[in-house]
Design an enzyme around this catalytic site. Sequence first.
Site, PDB file in Angstrom:
ATOM      1  CD  GLU A 219       3.791   8.106  -6.334  1.00 42.57           C
ATOM      2  OE1 GLU A 219       4.568   7.584  -7.159  1.00 42.57           O
ATOM      3  OE2 GLU A 219       3.563   7.633  -5.206  1.00 42.57           O
TER       4      GLU A 219
ATOM      5  CB  CYS B   9       9.715   3.824  -6.815  1.00 41.79           C
ATOM      6  SG  CYS B   9       8.511   3.743  -5.473  1.00 41.79           S
TER       7      CYS B   9
ATOM      8  CG  HIS C 287       9.435  14.700  -8.732  1.00 41.95           C
ATOM      9  ND1 HIS C 287       8.527  14.053  -7.935  1.00 41.95           N
ATOM     10  CD2 HIS C 287      10.384  13.780  -9.055  1.00 41.95           C
ATOM     11  CE1 HIS C 287       8.903  12.794  -7.778  1.00 41.95           C
ATOM     12  NE2 HIS C 287      10.031  12.602  -8.446  1.00 41.95           N
TER      13      HIS C 287
ATOM     14  N   GLY D 177       9.384  12.071  -4.496  1.00 42.39           N
ATOM     15  CA  GLY D 177       8.673  13.333  -4.311  1.00 42.39           C
ATOM     16  C   GLY D 177       9.148  14.086  -3.089  1.00 42.39           C
TER      17      GLY D 177
ATOM     18  CB  CYS E 221       5.907  10.137  -3.590  1.00 40.14           C
ATOM     19  SG  CYS E 221       6.932  10.175  -5.078  1.00 40.14           S
TER      20      CYS E 221
END
Length: 264
Positions: A198, A71, A146, A210, A207
């Site tokens: 997410e 994260c 992703h 991301g 994110c």
Amino acid sequence: MKFTKMQGLGNDYVYIDCFSERVENPEALAVRIADRHFGVGGDGLILICPSEIAPVRMRMFNADGSEGKMCGNGVRCVARYAFDHGLVKTRRFAVETGAGLREAEVLEREVSIDMGEVKLDGELVEPITVDGRETSMTPVNVGNPHAVYLVDSLEALKGLDLEKIGPAYEHHPRFPEGVNSEFLYVESPEKLHMRVYERGSGETLACGTGATAVAFAAMERDLAAERVTVELLGGSLQLERLSNGHFRMTGPAVEVFSGCYFSE
């Protein structure tokens, strides 16, 4: 149980210092403590733990109790907490994550993270059908999966009903373990806009992994420069591709409040 609420661009988690606290069942605790009506509230739970290979270790759990490997906003906050609370003595140090070690540098107002190697996880432009709609995406691995989808305009990006369409993207058969889905509009080679749905949490304000995936996809598709600003709902992140192919992410990490959670 003492906790600290922290956020990076509004991507908020409940943090527990496991140097002094003990968590028996983090999966179940994540569901309870992240509830915005009956718990502290947040996008999930992050444990700041001792490590055998680094000064600190991050364990991250989504709001549904599933554990994630990485994260970006979370690791910035872990680094900020570790430095501000004396778990580390230097501003540069490594954080152990489920995706490997991540080098952190705690600045005055922001935290910079070496996000490591980012990889293409399929074709650069891969056709995909989501909920009966034919489109294309760029699959990216940033230590977690992703899928980056290009959007034609900023208005179209803002108009996406992610609460409605997000689950079809997250649970697409192409990604049997689920996927984080990013929707990208390229304003210029130096400025990107994105929204994210997410895995395990739904749409969030930001994110970090991301944003890294979006920057990588745009650069690989010759749509972006090697250093970009990524605008998210919660604010902006700076992403830079380094000479070794790694990506450096720089952005805020803020301690909001601390308290005592009376666990069941």
